[in-house]
Write an enzyme that holds these catalytic residues in place. Structure first.
Site, PDB file in Angstrom:
ATOM      1  N   TYR A 235       2.297 -21.260 -13.568  1.00 43.85           N
ATOM      2  CA  TYR A 235       2.342 -20.545 -12.290  1.00 43.85           C
ATOM      3  C   TYR A 235       1.779 -19.138 -12.457  1.00 43.85           C
ATOM      4  O   TYR A 235       0.924 -18.697 -11.672  1.00 43.85           O
ATOM      5  CB  TYR A 235       3.774 -20.478 -11.773  1.00 43.85           C
ATOM      6  CG  TYR A 235       3.914 -19.690 -10.492  1.00 43.85           C
ATOM      7  CD1 TYR A 235       3.580 -20.258  -9.265  1.00 43.85           C
ATOM      8  CD2 TYR A 235       4.365 -18.367 -10.507  1.00 43.85           C
ATOM      9  CE1 TYR A 235       3.688 -19.530  -8.089  1.00 43.85           C
ATOM     10  CE2 TYR A 235       4.475 -17.636  -9.340  1.00 43.85           C
ATOM     11  CZ  TYR A 235       4.141 -18.216  -8.131  1.00 43.85           C
ATOM     12  OH  TYR A 235       4.242 -17.489  -6.967  1.00 43.85           O
TER      13      TYR A 235
ATOM     14  N   SER B 125       0.843 -12.896  -6.825  1.00 46.98           N
ATOM     15  CA  SER B 125       2.254 -12.757  -7.188  1.00 46.98           C
ATOM     16  C   SER B 125       2.406 -11.610  -8.168  1.00 46.98           C
ATOM     17  O   SER B 125       1.454 -11.235  -8.876  1.00 46.98           O
ATOM     18  CB  SER B 125       2.751 -14.059  -7.823  1.00 46.98           C
ATOM     19  OG  SER B 125       4.006 -13.883  -8.454  1.00 46.98           O
TER      20      SER B 125
END
Length: 289
Positions: free
Chosen positions: A178, A165
């Site tokens: 995350y 990400s």
């Protein structure tokens, strides 16, 4: 609340990519190749499955949501196989990969896509949620790579593509666990891409910014307010396909930011002093109350 990715019923492929698919498929060899996708019930996973199926691959659809991947496999056709998989469970990985390999005859591409996201202030998120993020987003990738290696080594062409990400470029406020999990995926990818040279297996990661899926619905983070959501699941799937076709070229990069914003942030982070990176992220994470 945990959010998982969602899927679109249609996939739009660029002319250049479609030409690439057709050229590779017409050679005949790619028709025998296979791909194993986790988190395939929806979102990026489902878009990736549709794209590779269209390219002639045997496609393994694995997700904790069994009925959803079974429905997708039925939609795609006979070259699709569905199965249930909790990526945090190593024994389930071993069983799923054994069954898939027996069905497909080979394992060429592993896509570690399954993941979850909890957003909001770090201290207001239950510790169990932080732990679950680690179990799925990090242990899931470790489990998959470890369990898949014996099968990948048997293939004449093998690739691993991990979903990282843009949150792995700089730690993100309101997305602490995350973001940390995606930094771990980045590290796993870098290490294995070097270590598995001896097996001629390239390991890449894809680093998108926010993608139009269920994962970003109701996300409680200032960064999404300021950056917006400009990518689709199909955009990411096309990047996965492109990377899966890369040959063993030492000049091919390990990390692949998706979209202009992610590419700019990735390059900026490598050139800017740390205090510039920090202040940039303070501005990006500012909440518009």
């Amino acid at each position: 609340v945990a959010y998982v990715t969602s899927e679109s019923n249609h996939i739009f492929i660029s002319t250049n990519l479609l030409s690439s698919i057709e050229n590779k498929t017409n050679k005949g060899k790619k028709m025998e190749y296979s791909i194993f996708i986790t988190g395939a019930a929806q979102g990026i996973g489902a878009a990736t499955a549709r794209l590779f199926y269209q390219a002639g691959y045997k496609v393994g659809l694995y997700d904790i949501q069994l009925e959803a991947v079974q429905a997708l496999a039925h939609e795609l056709g006979e070259r699709a196989k569905a199965g249930q998989l909790d990526v945090s469970n190593y024994q389930q990985w071993q069983s799923a990969l054994h069954d898939f390999h027996a069905w497909a005859g080979t394992l060429n591409i592993l896509v570690n896509n399954a993941g979850i996201l909890y957003s909001g202030a770090f201290e207001k998120t239950e510790i169990q949620a932080h732990h679950r993020t680690i179990d799925i987003n990090i242990k899931g990738v470790l489990n998959g790579c470890h369990a898949a290696l014996p099968f990948l080594k048997q293939a004449d062409f093998a690739r691993v593509i991990n979903l990282s990400s843009a949150s792995a470029i700089y730690g993100q406020a309101d997305l602490i666990s995350y973001s940390a999990s995606k930094f771990a995926v980045r590290g796993i990818t870098e290490g294995l891409d070097v270590e598995w040279r001896k097996y001629k297996i390239r390991v890449f990661d894809i680093m998108p910014l926010f993608v139009h899926t269920n994962m970003v619905h109701n996300m409680d983070a200032g960064s999404i307010q300021n950056m917006g959501v400009n990518l689709t699941a199909e955009d990411v799937a096309q990047n996965i396909f492109k990377m899966s076709q890369q040959k063993n070229n030492p000049l091919t990069a390990t990390h692949h930011p998706v979209g202009l914003k992610a590419q700019f942030m990735f390059k900026l982070s490598g050139m800017s002093p740390q205090f510039i990176n920090r202040w940039t992220n303070i501005l990006l994470s500012h909440r518009n109350e």
